[in-house]
Each structure stands twice: as structure tokens, then as C-alpha cells.
Design an enzyme around this catalytic site. Structure first.
Site, mmCIF file in Angstrom:
data_model
loop_
_atom_site.group_PDB
_atom_site.id
_atom_site.type_symbol
_atom_site.label_atom_id
_atom_site.label_comp_id
_atom_site.label_asym_id
_atom_site.label_seq_id
_atom_site.Cartn_x
_atom_site.Cartn_y
_atom_site.Cartn_z
ATOM 1 N N ASP A 69 96.313 102.716 95.673
ATOM 2 C CA ASP A 69 96.901 102.989 94.376
ATOM 3 C C ASP A 69 98.047 101.998 94.196
ATOM 4 O OD1 ASP A 69 96.722 104.361 92.008
ATOM 5 O OD2 ASP A 69 98.151 105.903 92.585
ATOM 6 N N GLY A 155 94.875 93.700 84.400
ATOM 7 C CA GLY A 155 96.047 94.563 84.268
ATOM 8 C C GLY A 155 97.261 93.796 83.755
HETATM 9 P P1 IMP Z 1 95.381 101.630 89.805
HETATM 10 O O1 IMP Z 1 95.857 101.370 91.187
HETATM 11 O O2 IMP Z 1 93.963 101.190 89.632
HETATM 12 O O3 IMP Z 1 95.642 103.024 89.348
HETATM 13 O O4 IMP Z 1 96.180 100.623 88.895
HETATM 14 C C1 IMP Z 1 97.304 100.997 88.159
HETATM 15 C C2 IMP Z 1 97.554 100.018 87.048
HETATM 16 O O5 IMP Z 1 98.167 98.843 87.567
HETATM 17 C C3 IMP Z 1 96.347 99.567 86.254
HETATM 18 O O6 IMP Z 1 96.720 99.445 84.917
HETATM 19 C C4 IMP Z 1 96.007 98.236 86.823
HETATM 20 O O7 IMP Z 1 95.410 97.401 85.907
HETATM 21 C C5 IMP Z 1 97.390 97.728 87.208
HETATM 22 N N1 IMP Z 1 97.281 96.865 88.374
HETATM 23 C C6 IMP Z 1 96.916 97.221 89.627
HETATM 24 N N2 IMP Z 1 96.914 96.144 90.433
HETATM 25 C C7 IMP Z 1 97.278 95.099 89.646
HETATM 26 C C8 IMP Z 1 97.428 93.709 89.910
HETATM 27 O O8 IMP Z 1 97.218 93.193 91.014
HETATM 28 N N3 IMP Z 1 97.791 92.966 88.850
HETATM 29 C C9 IMP Z 1 98.034 93.473 87.610
HETATM 30 N N4 IMP Z 1 97.895 94.747 87.318
HETATM 31 C C10 IMP Z 1 97.519 95.567 88.331
#
Ligand code: IMP
Length: 198
Positions: A69, A155
Site C-alpha cells: 500500500d 498516479g
Molecule cells: P495504492 O497503493 O494502489 O492504494 O495507491 C494509492 C495511490 O497512490 C493511487 O492513487 C496510486 O495511483 C498512487 N501511487 C501509488 N504508487 C505511486 C507511484 O509510484 N507514483 C505515483 N502515484 C502512485
């Protein structure tokens, strides 16, 4: 060879992690394991959400697995969006809306310090013993740019410039991003741990 289930279907994350995995581990995604569920992320910490994902999948499959996460933590916003990074601008996980919201909140703000933080939760069982839980963390410090820069990645990549670079993550290819990446740091620790289990 160890098979390890990664509790995601995010192709970008899988590609980033696959680019770091040696031949001794075969990483399988949820899709490849035939699992089609959307695991909730209801908790207030990255650690609890990572555990929720890994333990849900372990109880379904009884397979060693890991989850991750990630949150973007912005100093001037008191650590937001943090654990709510995916849904910061609404339930539909819209990258562009999330970026627009951050840029609006930081408009003309002098403090643009931020960091990405990744928590990996590994559920690892040896022989017939119940699984043990292990956590690994990776942090990438940097700044939020004043506008979007670059087309790569996903992201918040177009607005995050890591310390030591003047390019945003979205202006880097995967190899360049891996030099700085929070996920890379957490995954390296995971694989250092697993290397001892070979
Ligand atoms: P999750 O870990 O998939 O819940 O990601 C949480 C949020 O952070 C999402 O909106 C992802 O797109 C963003 N995110 C996670 N890792 C990255 C990264 O390496 N770069 C940019 N955004 C990220």
C-alpha cells in the site's frame, strides 16, 4: 523456485516489481491466480490496509503472498492525501482529479515538501506452520511541482520530483524511477529477506 502471490492487478506496480525480481521467485498476480475481488482499504494506516489485503488473499488461497500500500504524504497538507491517496478526489480513483486537487490545495504554497511511502506486508508460511507477518517500508522524499510534467508512469508521478533530481517521476523511464522509488526500496528489502529463504 518459490511462487509468491502479489495481491494486486495494478499492471504498473507488477511491471515495476517484476523488473526487480530474480529468477528464484515467480510472482503471480491476482488475475493469474484466478482471483477477481476488490479488496477494501478501510483503515487509517498503510500498514493495516496492506495487512488486510494480504490476509484476505492468504485465507482464500493458503498461498504465501505479499501486498503493498502506498501513499503520497504532503507536509503542508498535514500528511494528506496519505492513506487516502487513491480516492483523494472521489471514489472513482481518477488520477487526473487527484492531481488537480493537490495542485489546487498547494497553489502558491511555499512548502512543497512531500514523500511517497510504501508498506509491504508479507504473509509467509514455512512447511505446515501458520504464516508469519513481516513488514517492509520504503520512503522517497521529494517535492510537488507547480504543474504537471511528463507522460510516463501513473498516479501522482507527473507532479512528484524526487530529491536529487529535477525531473518528475513521469519524465523518467522505469529504470530511472527505480533509482529513487519508494516501492523499489521496500521491494529490495522484501527480496533481501526472501533471498535468505532460498
Ligand atoms: P495504492 O497503493 O494502489 O492504494 O495507491 C494509492 C495511490 O497512490 C493511487 O492513487 C496510486 O495511483 C498512487 N501511487 C501509488 N504508487 C505511486 C507511484 O509510484 N507514483 C505515483 N502515484 C502512485
Amino acid at each position: 523456485m518459490h511462487t509468491l502471490l502479489f495481491t494486486t492487478n495494478n499492471k504498473n506496480k507488477v511491471a515495476e516489481i517484476q523488473s526487480l525480481v530474480g529468477p528464484d521467485f515467480k510472482i503471480i498476480t491476482l488475475q493469474e491466480a484466478g482471483i477477481d475481488i476488490d479488496i477494501p482499504e478501510p483503515h487509517d494506516t498503510l500498514q493495516e490496509n496492506a495487512f488486510e489485503k494480504a490476509s484476505t488473499i492468504y485465507s482464500l488461497t493458503q498461498q504465501n503472498c505479499f501486498s503493498e500500500d502506498t501513499g503520497l504524504e504532503i507536509e503542508a497538507l498535514g500528511g494528506a492525501p496519505g492513506v487516502r491517496s487513491a480516492r483523494y478526489a472521489g471514489a472513482d480513483r481518477d488520477f487526473q482529479a487527484n492531481i488537480d486537487k493537490v495542485l489546487a490545495e498547494l497553489k502558491n504554497h511555499p512548502n512543497r515538501i512531500a514523500q511517497f511511502r510504501t508498506v509491504i506486508c508479507l504473509l509467509w508460511a514455512e512447511e505446515n506452520n501458520p504464516p508469519k507477518t513481516f513488514y517492509f517500508e520504503g520512503i522517497c522524499k521529494g517535492e510537488i511541482s507547480s504543474s504537471m510534467m511528463g507522460e510516463n508512469g501513473f498516479g501522482y508521478d507527473p507532479i512528484f520530483v524526487p530529491e536529487g533530481s529535477n525531473k518528475s517521476f513521469a519524465q523518467m523511464n522505469m529504470e530511472e524511477k527505480n533509482v529513487f522509488s519508494h516501492r523499489q526500496k521496500a521491494v529490495t528489502q522484501l527480496f533481501e529477506f526472501l533471498a535468505k529463504k532460498k
